[in-house]
Scaffold this motif. Structure first.
Motif, PDB file in Angstrom:
ATOM      1  N   MET A   1     -35.564 -33.819  32.927  1.00 29.92           N
ATOM      2  CA  MET A   1     -35.525 -32.881  34.049  1.00 29.92           C
ATOM      3  C   MET A   1     -36.895 -32.238  34.220  1.00 29.92           C
ATOM      4  SD  MET A   1     -33.066 -29.564  34.513  1.00 29.92           S
ATOM      5  CE  MET A   1     -33.220 -28.521  35.947  1.00 29.92           C
ATOM      6  N   THR A   2     -37.349 -32.122  35.473  1.00 27.91           N
ATOM      7  CA  THR A   2     -38.646 -31.510  35.752  1.00 27.91           C
ATOM      8  C   THR A   2     -38.463 -30.343  36.701  1.00 27.91           C
ATOM      9  OG1 THR A   2     -39.043 -33.041  37.571  1.00 27.91           O
ATOM     10  CG2 THR A   2     -39.863 -33.680  35.403  1.00 27.91           C
ATOM     11  N   SER A   3     -39.460 -29.467  36.728  1.00 31.83           N
ATOM     12  CA  SER A   3     -39.437 -28.332  37.659  1.00 31.83           C
ATOM     13  C   SER A   3     -39.919 -28.805  39.018  1.00 31.83           C
ATOM     14  CB  SER A   3     -40.344 -27.227  37.133  1.00 31.83           C
ATOM     15  OG  SER A   3     -41.688 -27.648  37.223  1.00 31.83           O
ATOM     16  N   GLU A   4     -39.942 -27.841  39.993  1.00 30.19           N
ATOM     17  CA  GLU A   4     -40.382 -28.209  41.335  1.00 30.19           C
ATOM     18  C   GLU A   4     -41.834 -28.635  41.369  1.00 30.19           C
ATOM     19  OE1 GLU A   4     -40.423 -23.643  41.092  1.00 30.19           O
ATOM     20  OE2 GLU A   4     -39.402 -25.338  40.202  1.00 30.19           O
ATOM     21  N   PRO A   9     -40.019 -28.977  31.495  1.00 28.33           N
ATOM     22  CA  PRO A   9     -39.875 -27.630  30.944  1.00 28.33           C
ATOM     23  C   PRO A   9     -40.598 -27.432  29.614  1.00 28.33           C
ATOM     24  CG  PRO A   9     -37.788 -28.380  31.837  1.00 28.33           C
ATOM     25  CD  PRO A   9     -38.736 -29.546  31.914  1.00 28.33           C
ATOM     26  N   SER A  10     -40.503 -28.399  28.704  1.00 27.78           N
ATOM     27  CA  SER A  10     -41.154 -28.239  27.412  1.00 27.78           C
ATOM     28  C   SER A  10     -42.674 -28.207  27.572  1.00 27.78           C
ATOM     29  CB  SER A  10     -40.749 -29.379  26.471  1.00 27.78           C
ATOM     30  OG  SER A  10     -41.092 -30.632  27.037  1.00 27.78           O
ATOM     31  N   GLU A  11     -43.178 -29.006  28.497  1.00 25.35           N
ATOM     32  CA  GLU A  11     -44.618 -29.007  28.749  1.00 25.35           C
ATOM     33  C   GLU A  11     -45.049 -27.701  29.390  1.00 25.35           C
ATOM     34  OE1 GLU A  11     -47.946 -31.196  31.570  1.00 25.35           O
ATOM     35  OE2 GLU A  11     -45.993 -32.172  31.277  1.00 25.35           O
ATOM     36  N   ALA A  12     -44.241 -27.191  30.300  1.00 24.25           N
ATOM     37  CA  ALA A  12     -44.559 -25.925  30.955  1.00 24.25           C
ATOM     38  C   ALA A  12     -44.581 -24.795  29.934  1.00 24.25           C
ATOM     39  CB  ALA A  12     -43.533 -25.629  32.049  1.00 24.25           C
ATOM     40  N   ARG A  14     -45.157 -25.063  26.703  1.00 27.59           N
ATOM     41  CA  ARG A  14     -46.336 -25.256  25.862  1.00 27.59           C
ATOM     42  C   ARG A  14     -47.593 -24.783  26.580  1.00 27.59           C
ATOM     43  NH1 ARG A  14     -50.202 -28.334  26.247  1.00 27.59           N
ATOM     44  NH2 ARG A  14     -49.235 -29.641  27.832  1.00 27.59           N
ATOM     45  N   ARG A  15     -47.689 -25.092  27.862  1.00 24.82           N
ATOM     46  CA  ARG A  15     -48.865 -24.699  28.631  1.00 24.82           C
ATOM     47  C   ARG A  15     -48.939 -23.173  28.767  1.00 24.82           C
ATOM     48  NH1 ARG A  15     -49.277 -27.303  34.421  1.00 24.82           N
ATOM     49  NH2 ARG A  15     -49.170 -29.201  33.159  1.00 24.82           N
ATOM     50  N   LEU A  16     -47.806 -22.554  29.030  1.00 19.30           N
ATOM     51  CA  LEU A  16     -47.763 -21.097  29.128  1.00 19.30           C
ATOM     52  C   LEU A  16     -48.188 -20.443  27.820  1.00 19.30           C
ATOM     53  CD1 LEU A  16     -44.432 -20.508  31.084  1.00 19.30           C
ATOM     54  CD2 LEU A  16     -46.646 -19.517  31.686  1.00 19.30           C
ATOM     55  N   LEU A  17     -47.637 -20.939  26.715  1.00 18.80           N
ATOM     56  CA  LEU A  17     -47.928 -20.344  25.417  1.00 18.80           C
ATOM     57  C   LEU A  17     -49.386 -20.568  25.028  1.00 18.80           C
ATOM     58  CD1 LEU A  17     -46.861 -18.792  23.039  1.00 18.80           C
ATOM     59  CD2 LEU A  17     -46.016 -20.929  22.059  1.00 18.80           C
ATOM     60  N   SER A  18     -49.903 -21.751  25.291  1.00 19.15           N
ATOM     61  CA  SER A  18     -51.300 -22.050  24.993  1.00 19.15           C
ATOM     62  C   SER A  18     -52.235 -21.161  25.802  1.00 19.15           C
ATOM     63  CB  SER A  18     -51.574 -23.526  25.285  1.00 19.15           C
ATOM     64  OG  SER A  18     -52.936 -23.820  25.117  1.00 19.15           O
ATOM     65  N   TYR A  49     -40.326 -17.492  34.297  1.00 24.61           N
ATOM     66  CA  TYR A  49     -39.158 -16.692  33.950  1.00 24.61           C
ATOM     67  C   TYR A  49     -37.997 -17.527  33.413  1.00 24.61           C
ATOM     68  CZ  TYR A  49     -41.431 -12.528  35.694  1.00 24.61           C
ATOM     69  OH  TYR A  49     -42.304 -11.483  35.857  1.00 24.61           O
ATOM     70  N   ARG A  50     -38.036 -18.826  33.630  1.00 24.48           N
ATOM     71  CA  ARG A  50     -37.037 -19.681  32.981  1.00 24.48           C
ATOM     72  C   ARG A  50     -37.303 -19.765  31.481  1.00 24.48           C
ATOM     73  NH1 ARG A  50     -36.912 -22.996  37.593  1.00 24.48           N
ATOM     74  NH2 ARG A  50     -38.497 -24.387  36.776  1.00 24.48           N
ATOM     75  N   HIS A  51     -38.556 -19.673  31.097  1.00 18.78           N
ATOM     76  CA  HIS A  51     -38.924 -19.789  29.683  1.00 18.78           C
ATOM     77  C   HIS A  51     -39.029 -18.442  28.984  1.00 18.78           C
ATOM     78  CE1 HIS A  51     -39.596 -24.103  29.693  1.00 18.78           C
ATOM     79  NE2 HIS A  51     -40.188 -23.978  30.862  1.00 18.78           N
TER      80      HIS A  51
END
Length: 199
Positions: A1-4, A9-12, A14-18, A49-51
């Motif tokens: 599943m991907t976002s718009e 989601p897992s990549e998003a 990781r990117r947010l946290l990094s 906000y999903r994460h």
């Protein structure tokens, strides 16, 4: 599943946290808003906000991530050095290397503590938990060097480490790192020699 945006989601996450880890460490936590993190991570507000329900959740995750990095490095130093004196010195050398690394800005937890002084704040509690883990780890190692002085020796190690972390941002980091390591060597070897004389 991907976002718009087509980002998994897992990549998003990781990117947010990094992104947050880089900016929080370099510039501080309160000075950095969610909008900037979202923009630099190249994700949408809805994905953020999903994460993470809010900024504080991201801050807590950031500190837990740094804790895991510190814990992994400490565990590796202990695993590679079965003798407690060698393990303590290996931990000290790892800290010294960090002080000399590019972009060093001090201890992430001490930096965060200055921004979250309230004892009841979950961020402050996360900081205290990390520091207690480090003190407990050192106390256990020091107990194998000299059981009678393990706790004060471990606290001495932590104080030397905290001073080196602060000094490394203000003075020549190489000199600070070398001074710190010499201080730990003196602390550990003195305790070891003293205990050997007793037994």
């Amino acid at each position: 599943m991907t976002s718009e945006t087509g980002v998994r989601p897992s990549e998003a996450r990781r990117r947010l946290l990094s992104t947050a880890t880089r900016i929080f460490y370099a510039e501080g936590i309160h000075s950095v808003g969610v909008d900037r993190i979202i923009a630099e991570a190249a994700i949408t507000r809805a994905t953020f906000y999903r994460h993470f329900p809010g900024k504080k959740d991201l801050v807590l995750t950031y500190l837990r991530e740094v804790h895991e990095m510190d814990r992994s490095a400490t565990d590796a130093a202990i695993a590679a050095n079965p003798a407690p004196v060698d393990a303590l010195l290996a931990i000290a050398h790892g800290i010294a290397q960090g002080i000399q690394s590019p972009g060093f800005r001090g201890c992430a937890f001490l930096n965060a503590a200055a921004e979250y002084p309230d004892d009841d704040d979950p961020v402050h509690q996360e900081i205290i938990a990390h520091r207690q883990w480090f003190l407990d780890t050192l106390t256990g190692l020091m107990a194998d060097v000299d059981p009678e002085t393990a706790e004060p020796a471990a606290r001495h190690f932590v104080m030397l480490r905290d001073g080196a972390m602060a000094s490394g941002c203000l003075f020549d980091p190489t000199l600070v790192a070398e001074t710190f390591v010499r201080g730990i060597e003196g602390l550990v070897r003195t305790r070891s020699a003293s205990y050997q004389r007793k037994v």
